[in-house]
Design a protein around this motif. Structure first.
Motif, PDB file in Angstrom:
ATOM      1  N   SER A  46      47.718  39.363  44.436  1.00 13.84           N
ATOM      2  CA  SER A  46      47.366  39.168  43.027  1.00 13.84           C
ATOM      3  C   SER A  46      45.876  38.886  42.875  1.00 13.84           C
ATOM      4  CB  SER A  46      48.186  38.019  42.435  1.00 13.84           C
ATOM      5  OG  SER A  46      47.798  37.751  41.111  1.00 13.84           O
ATOM      6  N   GLN A  47      45.309  38.065  43.771  1.00 11.22           N
ATOM      7  CA  GLN A  47      43.888  37.751  43.696  1.00 11.22           C
ATOM      8  C   GLN A  47      43.024  38.969  44.011  1.00 11.22           C
ATOM      9  OE1 GLN A  47      42.203  33.914  44.647  1.00 11.22           O
ATOM     10  NE2 GLN A  47      44.119  33.295  45.609  1.00 11.22           N
ATOM     11  N   ILE A  48      43.486  39.809  44.942  1.00 13.61           N
ATOM     12  CA  ILE A  48      42.737  41.033  45.247  1.00 13.61           C
ATOM     13  C   ILE A  48      42.671  41.920  44.011  1.00 13.61           C
ATOM     14  CG2 ILE A  48      42.710  43.155  46.618  1.00 13.61           C
ATOM     15  CD1 ILE A  48      44.192  41.562  48.828  1.00 13.61           C
ATOM     16  N   LEU A  49      43.816  42.138  43.389  1.00 18.54           N
ATOM     17  CA  LEU A  49      43.861  43.003  42.205  1.00 18.54           C
ATOM     18  C   LEU A  49      43.037  42.421  41.066  1.00 18.54           C
ATOM     19  CD1 LEU A  49      47.649  43.986  42.318  1.00 18.54           C
ATOM     20  CD2 LEU A  49      45.687  45.379  43.034  1.00 18.54           C
ATOM     21  N   ARG A  50      43.118  41.092  40.899  1.00 18.86           N
ATOM     22  CA  ARG A  50      42.354  40.451  39.829  1.00 18.86           C
ATOM     23  C   ARG A  50      40.852  40.561  40.079  1.00 18.86           C
ATOM     24  NH1 ARG A  50      45.081  36.203  39.576  1.00 18.86           N
ATOM     25  NH2 ARG A  50      43.850  34.793  40.865  1.00 18.86           N
ATOM     26  N   SER A  51      40.430  40.368  41.337  1.00 19.27           N
ATOM     27  CA  SER A  51      38.994  40.440  41.639  1.00 19.27           C
ATOM     28  C   SER A  51      38.464  41.867  41.488  1.00 19.27           C
ATOM     29  CB  SER A  51      38.724  39.911  43.052  1.00 19.27           C
ATOM     30  OG  SER A  51      39.385  40.688  44.039  1.00 19.27           O
ATOM     31  N   LEU A  52      39.291  42.852  41.799  1.00 18.39           N
ATOM     32  CA  LEU A  52      38.879  44.241  41.573  1.00 18.39           C
ATOM     33  C   LEU A  52      38.686  44.511  40.084  1.00 18.39           C
ATOM     34  CD1 LEU A  52      41.216  46.040  44.124  1.00 18.39           C
ATOM     35  CD2 LEU A  52      38.713  46.034  44.207  1.00 18.39           C
ATOM     36  N   LYS A  53      39.572  43.950  39.277  1.00 18.02           N
ATOM     37  CA  LYS A  53      39.448  44.115  37.832  1.00 18.02           C
ATOM     38  C   LYS A  53      38.226  43.370  37.304  1.00 18.02           C
ATOM     39  CE  LYS A  53      41.973  43.375  33.489  1.00 18.02           C
ATOM     40  NZ  LYS A  53      43.244  42.871  32.881  1.00 18.02           N
ATOM     41  N   GLU A  54      38.020  42.141  37.784  1.00 12.82           N
ATOM     42  CA  GLU A  54      36.902  41.322  37.307  1.00 12.82           C
ATOM     43  C   GLU A  54      35.544  41.951  37.629  1.00 12.82           C
ATOM     44  OE1 GLU A  54      39.065  36.928  37.796  1.00 12.82           O
ATOM     45  OE2 GLU A  54      37.937  37.823  39.445  1.00 12.82           O
ATOM     46  N   THR A  55      35.474  42.647  38.743  1.00 10.40           N
ATOM     47  CA  THR A  55      34.205  43.277  39.138  1.00 10.40           C
ATOM     48  C   THR A  55      34.137  44.744  38.720  1.00 10.40           C
ATOM     49  OG1 THR A  55      35.081  43.880  41.322  1.00 10.40           O
ATOM     50  CG2 THR A  55      33.960  41.752  41.136  1.00 10.40           C
ATOM     51  N   LYS A  56      35.155  45.197  37.983  1.00 11.34           N
ATOM     52  CA  LYS A  56      35.222  46.614  37.571  1.00 11.34           C
ATOM     53  C   LYS A  56      35.029  47.521  38.783  1.00 11.34           C
ATOM     54  CE  LYS A  56      33.760  45.856  32.789  1.00 11.34           C
ATOM     55  NZ  LYS A  56      35.123  45.982  32.235  1.00 11.34           N
ATOM     56  N   LEU A  57      35.876  47.275  39.780  1.00  6.42           N
ATOM     57  CA  LEU A  57      35.861  48.030  41.037  1.00  6.42           C
ATOM     58  C   LEU A  57      34.497  47.954  41.730  1.00  6.42           C
ATOM     59  CD1 LEU A  57      37.946  51.205  40.111  1.00  6.42           C
ATOM     60  CD2 LEU A  57      38.726  49.102  41.222  1.00  6.42           C
ATOM     61  N   GLY A  58      33.954  46.734  41.760  1.00 13.75           N
ATOM     62  CA  GLY A  58      32.724  46.505  42.502  1.00 13.75           C
ATOM     63  C   GLY A  58      31.448  46.913  41.807  1.00 13.75           C
ATOM     64  N   THR A  59      31.495  47.197  40.523  1.00 14.24           N
ATOM     65  CA  THR A  59      30.290  47.640  39.806  1.00 14.24           C
ATOM     66  C   THR A  59      29.675  46.551  38.936  1.00 14.24           C
ATOM     67  OG1 THR A  59      31.590  48.452  37.920  1.00 14.24           O
ATOM     68  CG2 THR A  59      31.135  50.011  39.715  1.00 14.24           C
ATOM     69  N   LEU A  60      30.368  45.422  38.763  1.00 10.56           N
ATOM     70  CA  LEU A  60      29.902  44.384  37.851  1.00 10.56           C
ATOM     71  C   LEU A  60      30.094  43.009  38.473  1.00 10.56           C
ATOM     72  CD1 LEU A  60      29.003  43.495  34.931  1.00 10.56           C
ATOM     73  CD2 LEU A  60      31.445  43.331  34.413  1.00 10.56           C
ATOM     74  N   SER A  61      29.053  42.197  38.452  1.00 13.86           N
ATOM     75  CA  SER A  61      29.157  40.808  38.903  1.00 13.86           C
ATOM     76  C   SER A  61      29.567  39.937  37.719  1.00 13.86           C
ATOM     77  CB  SER A  61      27.820  40.321  39.462  1.00 13.86           C
ATOM     78  OG  SER A  61      27.914  38.962  39.853  1.00 13.86           O
ATOM     79  N   PRO A  62      30.669  39.194  37.828  1.00 10.61           N
ATOM     80  CA  PRO A  62      31.085  38.328  36.723  1.00 10.61           C
ATOM     81  C   PRO A  62      29.989  37.330  36.350  1.00 10.61           C
ATOM     82  CG  PRO A  62      32.852  38.542  38.334  1.00 10.61           C
ATOM     83  CD  PRO A  62      31.623  39.156  38.954  1.00 10.61           C
ATOM     84  N   GLN A  63      30.050  36.870  35.146  1.00  8.37           N
ATOM     85  CA  GLN A  63      29.050  35.923  34.635  1.00  8.37           C
ATOM     86  C   GLN A  63      29.031  34.647  35.473  1.00  8.37           C
ATOM     87  OE1 GLN A  63      29.575  34.954  30.514  1.00  8.37           O
ATOM     88  NE2 GLN A  63      27.898  33.503  30.435  1.00  8.37           N
ATOM     89  N   THR A  64      27.856  34.142  35.761  1.00  2.80           N
ATOM     90  CA  THR A  64      27.735  32.899  36.527  1.00  2.80           C
ATOM     91  C   THR A  64      27.778  31.690  35.585  1.00  2.80           C
ATOM     92  OG1 THR A  64      25.325  33.050  36.402  1.00  2.80           O
ATOM     93  CG2 THR A  64      26.387  33.953  38.363  1.00  2.80           C
ATOM     94  N   PRO A  65      28.203  30.518  36.103  1.00  2.00           N
ATOM     95  CA  PRO A  65      28.702  30.330  37.457  1.00  2.00           C
ATOM     96  C   PRO A  65      30.122  30.851  37.633  1.00  2.00           C
ATOM     97  CG  PRO A  65      28.834  28.267  36.246  1.00  2.00           C
ATOM     98  CD  PRO A  65      28.135  29.248  35.339  1.00  2.00           C
TER      99      PRO A  65
END
Length: 324
Positions: A304-323
Motif C-alpha cells: 500500500s505504501q509503495i502504491l501511495r508513494s508512486l501516486k504522491e510522486t506522480k511516478l517519480g516526476t514530482l517531489s511532494p511539498q516539504t516538509p
C-alpha cells in the motif's frame, strides 16, 4: 580551511557529543563548522548557540530536509573541502586530516567517504555500487545479508572487500563525506527534490558522469549510531533496518530512478518490491503459523505504501511539498 556541515533534527544530546568529539579530535586542522538545524523541537539550536559559540548556526523555521539544509551551508562555505557529518557520527582523531590528505593527493577525486563503524565496533556498509532492481531483490530476499562476503550476492556493497585500502566506488553514504568544493561549483549542489535519502547517490552519479572519481578510504574512520534524526518521527513506519522512514525512502527512490534512468527502471525497482511483498503475503496466506496474520498485514501495508508513494510522486516526476 575545511568546512564541516552538520544537519540536525531533534538530536540535541547526540549533536552535543558529536561537536565535542569533533573539536577534541580536530587537532591543528583549520576548520569552520556549520550546524543547520531543521526546526528541532528539543532546543538543539539553543544548545549550539550557548555551548558552541564558535559554530556558525543556521536555525531554520521549518524542516527543509537534508539536501536543502546542506545547500544552505554550501553557499556560505569558505573551505576548499566540505565535510558532511551526521550528528550521530563521531569522527576518529585523525579522520579529517587523513581525508584532506587523500583529496590533496588525488585531484580528480571529487568526493570520498570513510570507514563507518557501529557502536559495537562492527563494520557498516561504507562502499557501494549504484542501486538496481537486482540489488533490491538480493537485499529483500536476505541473500545479501546471509552472504555478506559474496562478490556476487552482495555485489552492491562490494562483498568480499576487506575495507583495508582505498577503492574507487560508485557512491558513499553521507555519514562522513568529504567533497571538493570545486566539484560542487562545476556540477551543482544537492538536488533539493530529495527531501531525505538518495541525494548523495544522485550527487555521486552526477559527479561520475562529469568525470570525477568517488573513493572509499579506510583511514578516515567514524563511529555511527544510525538513524538518530529519522527515529524521532514517531508517526512514521520504518524499514526492516529500523533506520529509514519507509515512505520517505520510497519517494526518494522513485524520484532517483525516474530522474536518472527513466520510467522502465522505475517500474523495475518498484515492481521488484511489490512482487516480493506479494509473494510474502501469498506465502503467509497458504502456510499458516501464529505469525502469519501479522506478516500478511505487514506485507499488505508495504504494498500500500509503495502504491501511495508512486501516486504522491506522480511516478517519480514530482517531489511532494516539504516538509514531508
Amino acid at each position: 580551511m575545511v568546512t564541516i556541515v552538520i544537519v540536525s533534527y531533534n538530536t540535541r544530546e547526540i549533536l552535543q557529543n558529536c561537536l565535542e568529539t569533533l573539536y577534541r579530535g580536530s587537532g591543528s586542522t583549520d576548520m569552520e563548522v556549520f550546524v543547520v538545524d531543521n526546526d528541532s523541537r528539543d532546543d538543539s539550536a539553543r544548545m549550539v548557540h550557548e555551548t558552541f559559540p564558535q559554530v556558525r548556526l543556521i536555525a531554520n523555521s521549518s524542516n527543509l530536509g537534508f539536501a536543502a539544509a546542506n545547500n544552505q551551508a554550501f553557499a556560505l562555505a569558505g573551505g576548499r573541502y566540505i565535510i558532511l557529518l551526521n550528528p550521530d557520527a563521531y569522527v576518529g582523531p585523525t579522520s579529517i586530516q587523513n581525508a584532506v590528505t587523500f583529496m590533496d593527493q588525488n585531484p580528480r577525486c571529487g568526493l570520498c567517504g570513510g570507514k563507518i563503524i557501529s557502536p559495537e565496533g562492527k563494520l557498516e556498509p561504507s562502499a557501494r555500487r549504484f542501486p538496481s532492481p537486482l540489488s533490491k531483490l538480493l537485499t529483500l530476499s536476505g541473500l545479501s545479508g546471509r552472504f555478506p562476503g559474496s562478490p556476487i550476492l552482495n555485489r552492491h556493497e562490494f562483498g568480499g572487500f576487506a575495507h583495508d585500502r582505498p577503492l574507487e566506488v560508485d557512491w558513499v553514504p553521507g555519514t562522513f563525506t568529504i567533497i571538493r568544493k570545486k566539484m560542487l561549483e562545476e556540477i551543482g549542489e544537492f538536488d533539493e527534490r530529495f527531501f531525505i535519502y538518495y541525494e548523495e547517490t544522485d550527487l555521486c552519479l552526477r559527479a561520475k558522469k562529469a568525470g570525477w572519481k568517488i573513493y572509499f578510504i579506510p583511514d578516515a574512520e567514524v563511529m555511527h549510531i544510525g538513524g538518530a534524526c529519522s527515529k524521532t518521527r514517531k508517526d512514521k513506519t520504518f524499514d526492516t533496518g529500523a533506520s529509514q522512514v519507509l515512505s520517505f525512502r520510497m519517494r526518494s527512490e522513485w524520484l532517483y530512478y525516474r530522474k536518472n534512468y527513466g520510467i522502465i527502471a522505475l517500474a523495475g525497482s518498484s515492481g521488484a518490491e511489490i512482487g516480493w511483498y506479494a509473494l510474502r503475503y501469498l506465502k503467509n496466506l497458504l502456510i499458516l503459523s501464529p505469525e502469519a496474520p501479522r506478516k500478511r498485514a505487514a506485507a499488505a501495508s508495504t504494498i500500500s505504501q509503495i502504491l501511495r508513494s508512486l501516486k504522491e510522486t506522480k511516478l517519480g516526476t514530482l517531489s511532494p511539498q516539504t516538509p514531508w
